[in-house]
Design a protein around this motif. Sequence first.
Motif, PDB file in Angstrom:
ATOM      1  N   GLN A   1      21.186 -10.805   3.487  1.00 50.62           N
ATOM      2  CA  GLN A   1      21.433  -9.368   3.301  1.00 50.62           C
ATOM      3  C   GLN A   1      22.265  -8.770   4.448  1.00 50.62           C
TER       4      GLN A   1
ATOM      5  N   SER B   1      22.753  -7.539  -4.014  1.00 54.61           N
ATOM      6  CA  SER B   1      21.496  -8.186  -3.672  1.00 54.61           C
ATOM      7  C   SER B   1      21.750  -9.613  -3.211  1.00 54.61           C
TER       8      SER B   1
ATOM      9  N   ALA C   1      24.865 -14.235  -1.964  1.00 57.23           N
ATOM     10  CA  ALA C   1      24.531 -12.819  -2.064  1.00 57.23           C
ATOM     11  C   ALA C   1      25.839 -12.059  -2.221  1.00 57.23           C
TER      12      ALA C   1
ATOM     13  N   ASP D   1      15.349  -8.292  -2.038  1.00 59.32           N
ATOM     14  CA  ASP D   1      16.426  -8.224  -1.047  1.00 59.32           C
ATOM     15  C   ASP D   1      17.637  -7.595  -1.712  1.00 59.32           C
ATOM     16  N   SER D   2      17.567  -6.294  -1.915  1.00 59.89           N
ATOM     17  CA  SER D   2      18.727  -5.633  -2.508  1.00 59.89           C
ATOM     18  C   SER D   2      19.019  -4.337  -1.776  1.00 59.89           C
ATOM     19  N   TYR D   3      20.214  -3.830  -1.991  1.00 57.29           N
ATOM     20  CA  TYR D   3      20.701  -2.715  -1.179  1.00 57.29           C
ATOM     21  C   TYR D   3      21.728  -1.937  -1.986  1.00 57.29           C
TER      22      TYR D   3
ATOM     23  N   VAL E   1      17.782   0.568   1.348  1.00 62.44           N
ATOM     24  CA  VAL E   1      17.302  -0.823   1.381  1.00 62.44           C
ATOM     25  C   VAL E   1      15.826  -0.883   0.994  1.00 62.44           C
TER      26      VAL E   1
ATOM     27  N   SER F   1      12.040 -10.464  -1.890  1.00 62.88           N
ATOM     28  CA  SER F   1      12.138 -10.538  -0.431  1.00 62.88           C
ATOM     29  C   SER F   1      11.236 -11.679   0.051  1.00 62.88           C
TER      30      SER F   1
END
Length: 602
Positions: free
Chosen positions: A250, A495, A537, A480-482, A429, A463
């Motif tokens: 990430q 992600s 990613a 785990d994404s944003y 996040v 995550s």
Amino acid sequence: MSRTEYKTHSASEVTEALIGTTVTLAGWVDRRRDHGEMTFIDLRDHSGLIQIVVDQPKLAEGIKSEYVIQVTGTVAHRPNGEVNDHLASGAIEIDAKKITVLSQARTLPFQVSTILENNGDNPLPGEDVRLKYRYLDLRRPAMQKRLKMRSDMARAARESLYQQGFEEVETPTMIKSTPEGARDFVVPARLQPGCWYALPQSPQLLKQLLMVGGVERYFQMARCYRDEDFRADRQPEFTQLDMEMSYVGQEDVIAMGEKVIHDIWKSQGYDIPTPLPRINWQDAMDWYGSDKPDLRFGNKLVDLTDFFKDTPFRIFQADYVGAVLYKGGASLHRRQFDDWQSWARQRGAKGLAYAIFKDGEVTGPVAKHISDAERAGLKEAVKGEDGDAVFFAAGPREGSQMLLGLVRREIARRQGLLDPHKFAFTWVVNFPLFRRADDPNDDHVAVGHSQWTSMHHPFTMPSKDWIDKFDQDPGHAMSDSYDIVCNGLEMGGGSVRIHRDDIQDRVFKVLGISQEEAHRKFGFLLDAFKFGAPPHAGMAIGWDRCVAIMAGVDSIRDVIAFPKAHSGEDPMTGAPAPITAQQRRETGVDATPDHTQADRHQ
Ligand code: ASP
């Protein structure tokens, strides 16, 4: 640079350095003015306007607005005091020696002349008319400027990505379905009647396959297609700056994305300080009632659930009670508060409870229902002052926060705090991995058949703390994404991806996608993961949105050369249109696939 068969210069290239020389220009007649023997023509090309002076009436005979002309003449100073600021080359003019009409024009359905536009004398026609005659609308300098901005931003993004070791790879637009939570547009396959291609909702699966294929850093200005209900500012086809990287986590993607955003903004003269701020998804919801908070201004929501835990007011005996302060709101009239009620009802709320702090008292409809102690403590609890008002929402947490989030932004709008030339970026996040499929606050199509659907998309990695247990507690599992947010708008997101087929299988299971269905829909991806997939990613930036933010316009239609109208139609070409009976037969749209074909696709 602009010298061609038809011209020696563009309008903006004719500077004082050329005074006394002969030039040839070509462009549209923006405006013609006759002053006795003299005629003045403002000539417009893509670069700007320049004044042409014609002192032999014959030369300008019959020339009208929007004719395309070629003018040869001598560059001269404009007489003192006549400098025209509207023109790119305001201090100079061209004394015409020869004018050739290259093409005539009928009277336009609307005026595109810059000068009238600048004076505000030229209100734009409705958007339908602008889109029907988009090629005329595009002649307006404001539109020319936006297209140029879009192109310059794309160049900056590409250069930034090349510098960071990326290569551009094109992926097909006729594929099998990729789920981003919308419906697919489909294309009939003539050679296999009854079978259909899907247009990609994004290159998601293909870019992941590029990683398996050894492309370590991919990007693409990718066209995406999503068949969603028409809501403000969505287009059925749109562009994403799509990126994917192998052997990264990430933090690597965020650092890369920040550099790209920094370089794009730099190309337009802004120096965006990095690293960009970050906010947890939960905090964004709690503080701003939005997963895309507008941080150009403050005014966080106040959680009053505890404060009202013993309240006698039935409506506030809820899972969540929150408030947002309206600085100076006590001066609003009763009628204005009534308007706020209808504003909230239009957004699906029952109403908008409020209280007013005035002359040391708490008044307004809520005041008489709450206890003395609550009245006494309210001002301090919401950090208000005499002269302020406060709006409340009570009920299920997320829905109430989202309403308050809208109120917060609307207050800011009414207070003139939404400066389009100020850019407040933030990463959001720590998103949950799943959300309830029946969530009333979400209009995405569930990807599977369980009570859970993906928050981002089904290929998003849980995550690290949740990898072993996300399927035991999907309601709390994190991913785990944003997202990258600017001025209250989601500009992009991405992600870390699942690169192991066992984890992917377990995610599908939570989503209620059976092995057989997963195999049918995404078998090619699952197969690929069996042959050694690097961890990878990525992210994508909604390109139309990104340009609209930079241009300070609300509608992405204003930064797309040929957008669809609100209804999904294209008023210029008339699409979508019925097809003929012969096309129906040929394309096989009415055919049912025979078994052998259907089986082959299982
Ligand atoms: N494919 C995603 C989307 O279109 C973005 C990404 O995860 O890279 O939203």
